[in-house]
Design an enzyme around this catalytic site. Sequence first.
Site, PDB file in Angstrom:
ATOM      1  N   ASP A 104      -7.912  -1.403  57.655  1.00 39.61           N
ATOM      2  CA  ASP A 104      -7.335  -1.906  56.414  1.00 39.61           C
ATOM      3  C   ASP A 104      -6.286  -1.129  55.792  1.00 39.61           C
ATOM      4  OD1 ASP A 104      -9.049  -0.174  55.173  1.00 39.61           O
ATOM      5  OD2 ASP A 104     -10.342  -1.816  54.625  1.00 39.61           O
ATOM      6  N   HIS A 119     -11.005   2.062  65.161  1.00 43.59           N
ATOM      7  CA  HIS A 119     -10.933   0.856  65.906  1.00 43.59           C
ATOM      8  C   HIS A 119      -9.380   0.374  65.677  1.00 43.59           C
ATOM      9  CE1 HIS A 119     -15.233  -0.271  65.122  1.00 43.59           C
ATOM     10  NE2 HIS A 119     -14.986   0.402  66.362  1.00 43.59           N
ATOM     11  N   CYS A 127       3.238  -4.556  71.312  1.00 44.66           N
ATOM     12  CA  CYS A 127       3.750  -5.692  72.228  1.00 44.66           C
ATOM     13  C   CYS A 127       2.904  -5.603  73.705  1.00 44.66           C
ATOM     14  CB  CYS A 127       5.007  -5.448  72.768  1.00 44.66           C
ATOM     15  SG  CYS A 127       5.622  -6.721  73.843  1.00 44.66           S
ATOM     16  N   CYS A 130       5.646  -4.596  76.928  1.00 45.36           N
ATOM     17  CA  CYS A 130       6.384  -3.157  76.906  1.00 45.36           C
ATOM     18  C   CYS A 130       5.640  -2.181  75.773  1.00 45.36           C
ATOM     19  CB  CYS A 130       7.922  -3.356  76.470  1.00 45.36           C
ATOM     20  SG  CYS A 130       8.057  -3.784  74.618  1.00 45.36           S
ATOM     21  N   GLY A 188     -21.312   2.691  53.628  1.00 49.42           N
ATOM     22  CA  GLY A 188     -20.951   1.338  54.186  1.00 49.42           C
ATOM     23  C   GLY A 188     -20.827   0.938  55.549  1.00 49.42           C
ATOM     24  N   ASN A 214     -25.016   3.294  50.694  1.00 46.74           N
ATOM     25  CA  ASN A 214     -25.065   1.980  51.060  1.00 46.74           C
ATOM     26  C   ASN A 214     -25.874   1.329  50.089  1.00 46.74           C
ATOM     27  OD1 ASN A 214     -25.371  -0.587  52.910  1.00 46.74           O
ATOM     28  ND2 ASN A 214     -24.729   0.488  54.446  1.00 46.74           N
TER      29      ASN A 214
HETATM   30  P1  NAD Z   1     -20.867  -4.143  58.992  1.00 49.86           P
HETATM   31  O1  NAD Z   1     -20.351  -5.438  58.516  1.00 49.86           O
HETATM   32  O2  NAD Z   1     -21.696  -4.163  60.319  1.00 49.86           O
HETATM   33  O3  NAD Z   1     -21.622  -3.326  57.922  1.00 49.86           O
HETATM   34  C1  NAD Z   1     -21.055  -3.387  56.578  1.00 49.86           C
HETATM   35  C2  NAD Z   1     -22.266  -2.416  55.786  1.00 49.86           C
HETATM   36  O4  NAD Z   1     -21.651  -2.222  54.475  1.00 49.86           O
HETATM   37  C3  NAD Z   1     -23.789  -2.853  55.688  1.00 49.86           C
HETATM   38  O5  NAD Z   1     -24.409  -1.851  56.128  1.00 49.86           O
HETATM   39  C4  NAD Z   1     -23.813  -3.049  54.279  1.00 49.86           C
HETATM   40  O6  NAD Z   1     -24.992  -3.154  53.836  1.00 49.86           O
HETATM   41  C5  NAD Z   1     -22.798  -2.338  53.546  1.00 49.86           C
HETATM   42  N1  NAD Z   1     -22.137  -2.955  52.329  1.00 49.86           N
HETATM   43  C6  NAD Z   1     -21.992  -3.833  51.872  1.00 49.86           C
HETATM   44  N2  NAD Z   1     -21.362  -3.873  50.599  1.00 49.86           N
HETATM   45  C7  NAD Z   1     -21.117  -2.483  50.464  1.00 49.86           C
HETATM   46  C8  NAD Z   1     -20.656  -1.869  49.217  1.00 49.86           C
HETATM   47  N3  NAD Z   1     -20.338  -2.237  48.245  1.00 49.86           N
HETATM   48  N4  NAD Z   1     -21.107  -0.580  49.098  1.00 49.86           N
HETATM   49  C9  NAD Z   1     -21.715   0.069  50.184  1.00 49.86           C
HETATM   50  N5  NAD Z   1     -22.166  -0.325  51.351  1.00 49.86           N
HETATM   51  C10 NAD Z   1     -21.859  -1.689  51.343  1.00 49.86           C
HETATM   52  O7  NAD Z   1     -19.599  -3.163  59.015  1.00 49.86           O
HETATM   53  P2  NAD Z   1     -19.307  -1.969  59.765  1.00 49.86           P
HETATM   54  O8  NAD Z   1     -20.591  -1.268  60.099  1.00 49.86           O
HETATM   55  O9  NAD Z   1     -18.212  -1.319  59.482  1.00 49.86           O
HETATM   56  O10 NAD Z   1     -18.945  -2.542  61.374  1.00 49.86           O
HETATM   57  C11 NAD Z   1     -18.220  -3.775  61.471  1.00 49.86           C
HETATM   58  C12 NAD Z   1     -16.842  -3.823  62.313  1.00 49.86           C
HETATM   59  O11 NAD Z   1     -16.021  -4.520  61.585  1.00 49.86           O
HETATM   60  C13 NAD Z   1     -16.266  -2.712  62.231  1.00 49.86           C
HETATM   61  O12 NAD Z   1     -15.718  -2.145  63.504  1.00 49.86           O
HETATM   62  C14 NAD Z   1     -14.785  -2.646  61.670  1.00 49.86           C
HETATM   63  O13 NAD Z   1     -14.063  -2.347  62.290  1.00 49.86           O
HETATM   64  C15 NAD Z   1     -14.651  -4.020  61.154  1.00 49.86           C
HETATM   65  N6  NAD Z   1     -14.482  -4.404  59.788  1.00 49.86           N
HETATM   66  C16 NAD Z   1     -13.510  -3.710  59.293  1.00 49.86           C
HETATM   67  C17 NAD Z   1     -13.092  -4.334  57.813  1.00 49.86           C
HETATM   68  C18 NAD Z   1     -11.856  -3.598  56.968  1.00 49.86           C
HETATM   69  O14 NAD Z   1     -11.157  -2.825  57.670  1.00 49.86           O
HETATM   70  N7  NAD Z   1     -12.200  -3.461  55.641  1.00 49.86           N
HETATM   71  C19 NAD Z   1     -13.718  -5.496  57.530  1.00 49.86           C
HETATM   72  C20 NAD Z   1     -14.912  -6.208  57.823  1.00 49.86           C
HETATM   73  C21 NAD Z   1     -15.127  -5.520  59.267  1.00 49.86           C
END
Ligand code: NAD
Length: 245
Positions: A104, A119, A127, A130, A188, A214
């Site tokens: 993000d 990621h 693209c 290309c 998180g 977390n």
């Molecule tokens: P996940 O969804 O597997 O886990 C999210 C974690 O965040 C959980 O352990 C949860 O308990 C914790 N959490 C939730 N709210 C919180 C808060 N307010 N403060 C602290 N912790 C909190 O996510 P992940 O482990 O990052 O993996 C999921 C995949 O999804 C990743 O590969 C990522 O690339 C992608 N993703 C990215 C985004 C983004 O770019 N913001 C959003 C969603 C998913």
Amino acid sequence: MDPAIFEASQWVKEARHAIVFDGAGTSVESGIPHFRGEGGLWNTYDPAFLSIDYFTKHPGESWELIREIFYRHFSGTRPNEAHRSIARLWEKGYIKSVITQNIDNLHQRAGTETVLEFHGSSEILVCVLCRNRYRVSDIPMEKLPPICIQCDGVLKPDFIFFGEPVPSGVYEESLREVMKSDLILIIGTSGEVFPACHIPYQGKKNGAKIIEINIESSAYTPEITDIFLRGKATEVMKQLAGRLL
Ligand code: NAD
């Protein structure tokens, strides 16, 4: 003062090379939901649309969902107190880099400059033919799928889809960074997404201490976490940074 926050802040202060490894939880309070579990994106959307196989066969349909989640729903989001606290700690040299699973761009927008995007990023479109790259703001999204200006190939967001490998180089670069670290702040992340989830284990094996933030325990908590700070990333990081800045 919570004694665990106090001890964690001492560890950050004394660390030679502290890094952050984070996931979706950091951005939840910016209004971007995490994927799994309660309130997760996959309760609303079907993740199959984000597999590379599906995208290759049905780019238009896949893009409908991509636009909805990543470019409409995510747009207008801003860095929160967790991103800002990390950026301030980075600026003062307490944190050397951030390895993020997030796509993000919020760490960079908060001011952290050494970010490894494990990621990829939603800011860039590439693209499929290309490999030309575009900033998303330069590409119209009314008609889907968006098309390359050079060759008419389909554009794909430069983040990994299910079934795709991690971008070349970023795994090795993250490993190099983690092997330099003596302290890792895991923030998180559920620790369940392969192969990113391995990164902190490598650091721990190499002697790094682990502070985890977390709202609930993760796969890491019983295995490698030394100090667990339960709470929202925004609140905990604000307290931690407040002790150091
Ligand atoms: P996940 O969804 O597997 O886990 C999210 C974690 O965040 C959980 O352990 C949860 O308990 C914790 N959490 C939730 N709210 C919180 C808060 N307010 N403060 C602290 N912790 C909190 O996510 P992940 O482990 O990052 O993996 C999921 C995949 O999804 C990743 O590969 C990522 O690339 C992608 N993703 C990215 C985004 C983004 O770019 N913001 C959003 C969603 C998913």
